[in-house]
Design an enzyme around this catalytic site. Structure first.
Site, mmCIF file in Angstrom:
data_model
loop_
_atom_site.group_PDB
_atom_site.id
_atom_site.type_symbol
_atom_site.label_atom_id
_atom_site.label_comp_id
_atom_site.label_asym_id
_atom_site.label_seq_id
_atom_site.Cartn_x
_atom_site.Cartn_y
_atom_site.Cartn_z
ATOM 1 C CB SER A 267 -0.988 -0.039 1.055
ATOM 2 O OG SER A 267 -0.510 -0.417 1.999
ATOM 3 C CG ASP B 134 -1.863 5.563 8.504
ATOM 4 O OD1 ASP B 134 -0.798 4.942 8.087
ATOM 5 O OD2 ASP B 134 -2.513 5.567 7.013
ATOM 6 C CG HIS C 117 -0.583 4.481 4.060
ATOM 7 N ND1 HIS C 117 -0.846 3.827 5.054
ATOM 8 C CD2 HIS C 117 0.586 3.573 3.212
ATOM 9 C CE1 HIS C 117 -0.893 2.030 4.864
ATOM 10 N NE2 HIS C 117 -0.684 2.214 3.558
#
Length: 418
Positions: A140, A383, A386
């Protein structure tokens, strides 16, 4: 001889000598005039050539400038795009939409120690890859990189979406004006791997097979001109590494009679297998394989599932990062594997390069979504893996373009020695 005559006699001699010197000077200038004219024309021609064309005689110091050693400096110009101008920007990386208010983290740019890193130029990039296919192969975070590049390229031409699977993991885009195809091929480990299922429940433990490739990306390899490979985050869990019938070792297992492997060792093994596979692919005509190094996470006061967060609003300084940390150890392993593959690939006309983001991104704890990502499946979790879009991740494409320019032999005029 009277004084009057004597005086004028000496004056006349001075005038005669002066006239002779003037005449000699004029003769010399006359003889040099054609030479000076030709020199002027040559200098003007060379200067004009340098302005119009990339410099073929660029100083080797510029070509050898370490783009990845440097610091973040203030830059009020900010991002080339916004969260509203990029129509392909995924919801989970749209930090402003989900409540982030500070914007100062966008006003920094990466400054290498020995040169200037040119800003990404979507027009030049698309011209450079015209008629080619590029694939991001990884997890990802690889998709995060692809989404950043997609936003930047959309400033020049809007792409057409050709394919998207049900999980948004494999996607293909096409830029028709440049006949450029752009894709993400999902792969957690690069090699074959499967999760152990216990009593019908996913265990979070994986078995990897070094003698088998992940077939989600390898069938596409012969058609790909530029492959950008990355990965490592899926190794931070129990992973058993097999080669044929032999158990090589395990990450985070601590079992008797089983060799303990570090995350770096396991990543190095799988990367070596993947790069060897590319080197051994006879039908593959790719121009370059580029490995993007480990992108660090920045959880503070806990891990992802124990309340860890990332709330910083400005970069860390070079003195604030751990230069001997596990992230750089992992990066070093990746760099060595690329060097090894490139040396072997030279025999087959294959090129392997590095986009080394680790040191730059270790300083950017301020660039993650944190709580501003609105993931309905993970409410309450931050998160810190990312990156927000726009954000610090956009520099990866500055790096990528510079590496591709070097690969094609074209060095940006802006990459000047300072």
């Amino acid at each position: 001889m009277n004084k009057y005559f004597s005086s004028h006699f000496h004056q006349d001699k001075v005038i005669v000598h002066s006239n002779k010197r003037d005449q000699r000077c004029l003769n010399i200038v006359g003889r040099l005039a054609p030479v000076l004219l030709l020199s002027s024309i040559a200098a003007t021609t060379i200067f004009s050539f340098y302005l119009i064309f990339p410099n073929p005689f660029t100083d080797h110091a510029i070509l050898n400038c370490d783009l990845f050693e440097g610091m973040w400096i203030r830059d009020l110009e900010g991002s080339r795009y916004t969260n509203s101008s990029c129509v392909t920007l995924p919801e989970s990386k749209n930090c402003f939409k989900h409540g982030r208010r500070d914007k100062g983290y966008l006003n920094w740019r990466w400054k290498p120690e020995g040169c200037d890193l040119p800003r990404f130029d979507p027009k030049n990039f698309l011209e450079m890859v015209r008629g080619n296919k590029m694939a991001f192969i990884g997890d990802s975070v690889a998709k995060n990189h692809m989404d950043s590049l997609l936003c930047l390229l959309s400033l020049e031409e809007m792409p057409k979406e050709i394919y998207r699977d049900s999980e948004d993991r494999n996607m293909i885009w096409h830029f028709p004006d440049h006949d450029f195809t752009f894709m993400i091929l999902w792969s957690k480990f690069l090699v074959a791997g499967e999760e152990r299922v216990i009593n019908g429940t996913s265990s979070g433990t994986y078995d990897l097979h070094l003698d088998k490739m992940d077939t989600n990306w390898t069938p596409n390899l012969p058609t790909i001109d530029y492959a950008i490979i990355s990965g490592a985050h899926w190794f931070f869990r129990p992973v058993y590494v097999h080669e044929g019938d032999k158990l090589v070792g395990c990450v985070f297992c601590n079992e008797p009679n089983v060799t303990n492997l570090s995350v770096g060792a396991a990543v190095g093994m799988t990367l070596r297998v993947a790069l060897d596979y590319i080197n051994g692919c006879r039908e593959c005509k790719g121009k370059a394989t580029i490995v993007r190094t480990f992108s660090p996470a920045h959880f503070e006061n806990g891990s992802w599932n124990t309340g860890g967060s990332c709330n910083r609003t400005s970069p860390l300084g070079k003195h604030e990062i751990n230069i001997r940390g596990s992230e750089l150890e992992l990066r070093n392993i990746q760099v060595e594997e690329v060097k090894r593959a490139n040396k072997a690939g030279e025999k087959h006309g294959k090129s392997f390069r590095i986009v080394d983001v680790t040191r730059a991104m270790l300083m950017r704890a301020d660039g993650h979504p944190g709580v501003f990502w609105d993931n309905k499946y993970m409410k309450g979790y931050s998160d810190c893996v990312h990156w927000c879009l726009p954000g610090p991740i956009d520099v990866w494409n500055d790096f990528l373009m510079a590496i591709l320019e070097r690969q094609t032999g074209i060095v940006s005029q802006n990459m000047s020695r300072i």
